[in-house]
Write a protein that holds these residues in place. Structure first.
Motif, short mmCIF file in Angstrom:
data_model
loop_
_atom_site.label_atom_id
_atom_site.label_comp_id
_atom_site.label_asym_id
_atom_site.label_seq_id
_atom_site.Cartn_x
_atom_site.Cartn_y
_atom_site.Cartn_z
N ASP A 1 11.54 -12.68 -1.93
CA ASP A 1 10.76 -12.95 -0.70
C ASP A 1 11.74 -13.31 0.40
O ASP A 1 12.36 -14.37 0.38
N THR B 1 11.42 -7.40 -0.76
CA THR B 1 10.30 -7.37 0.16
C THR B 1 10.76 -7.84 1.54
O THR B 1 11.64 -8.69 1.65
N VAL C 1 3.33 -9.39 4.27
CA VAL C 1 4.35 -8.50 3.71
C VAL C 1 4.41 -7.23 4.55
O VAL C 1 3.40 -6.56 4.76
N GLU C 2 5.61 -6.90 5.04
CA GLU C 2 5.77 -5.72 5.88
C GLU C 2 6.25 -4.50 5.10
O GLU C 2 5.94 -3.37 5.45
N GLN D 1 9.13 -9.81 4.19
CA GLN D 1 7.93 -10.62 4.40
C GLN D 1 8.28 -11.95 5.02
O GLN D 1 9.43 -12.38 5.05
#
Length: 289
Positions: A15, A44, A51-52, A46
């Motif tokens: 993350d 990720t 979350v992109e 995010q």
């Protein structure tokens, strides 16, 4: 004699916002007395708002990370989070099959906060058929338990208990069914399921928007406490107490514009002067010595 903390291996996604996934696992394991090492399954992009983008790691490289850690480190427990796809699930299961003595805590990350599925049907089948039977403690929330069993999402405590037979059929010795989604309940109630008993674990419900990474942190803390010698259910109780306190102190962190993280290190002094004074004292003792 110096004693090293138990080593816990966390297998999960990264993350970039630091509140969930591998980052939350490392914080929770460290705060509860373990030593964290990791194998990253996905990258990720995010933050606290969402979350992109997600980029799964090549399964062969996941295997390489696992082999490197298990060859060198005295791992006492494994925590598993986001696995991204069927190929990664099968790699993780194959590696763990070579270490049948290792306890595994599996947080079945399969549904995004938005409600979108994070695992397709093939990956779900691999999770249910190859990894969950190898798991020691499974920690689904209510939507995850519903998808694993094919039952409706529980909306009451009674409906949570109705899921018990279906969850037992998954073949995992222990399941901690998390009731955090029952927002109307005055307390946070979880159901601890073994092969022949059920117990309710309760704690005060903390009203806070800072809930990012709660599932990751709870399962990581369970693995940490279990590796330190607690029984499975006592590890679950201790982890629930830890998470409740981390949620209660989450307002002390001002991180991001969305759903913030819990405060993993609430028990440690935030005042820099306290740390500096302790550090100076250690240095002065070293000089005298």
């Amino acid at each position: 004699m110096n004693q090293s903390p138990p080593v816990i291996l966390t297998i999960a996604g990264s993350d970039s916002g630091g509140g969930a996934g591998i980052q939350a696992d490392i914080k929770a394991i460290s705060a509860t007395g373990g030593y964290a090492c990791s194998a990253i399954t996905a990258l990720t992009a995010q933050n606290t708002c969402g979350v992109e983008a997600v980029s799964p790691v090549d399964p062969a490289f996941v295997r390489a990370q696992l082999n490197a850690v298990l060859y060198d480190m005295p791992v006492r427990a494994v925590k598993i989070g986001m696995l991204a796809n069927q190929a990664i699930i099968r790699e993780v299961a194959a590696v763990l099959a070579r270490s049948p003595h290792l306890p595994v805590v599996l947080d079945p990350v399969m549904i995004a906060t938005s409600g979108d599925p994070l695992l397709d049907d093939d990956a779900m089948d691999a999770l249910i058929n190859t990894l969950i039977p190898r798991t020691t403690i499974l920690t689904p929330n209510l939507p995850e338990a519903a998808r694993l069993t094919g039952c409706p999402v529980p909306t009451t405590t009674e409906e949570m208990y109705a899921l018990v037979p279906a969850l037992r059929k998954l073949g995992c010795p222990y399941v901690m069914l998390k009731g955090g989604h029952l927002h109307h309940a005055p307390e946070s109630l979880d159901v601890w399921i073994s092969r022949d008993t059920c117990q309710t674990l309760s704690a005060r419900r903390i009203e806070t928007p800072n809930t990012h990474g709660t599932g990751c942190s709870l399962s990581a803390a369970i693995a940490s406490f279990y590796a330190q010698g607690l029984t499975p259910i006592d590890a679950g109780r201790a982890a629930k107490r830890y998470l409740t306190d981390a949620l209660a102190h989450s307002q002390q962190l001002i991180v991001g514009r969305g759903a913030g993280p819990v405060h993993h290190f609430f028990a440690y002094p935030a005042d820099e002067s306290v740390y500096l004074s302790k550090h100076a004292l250690v240095e002065s003792h070293a000089l005298v010595k």
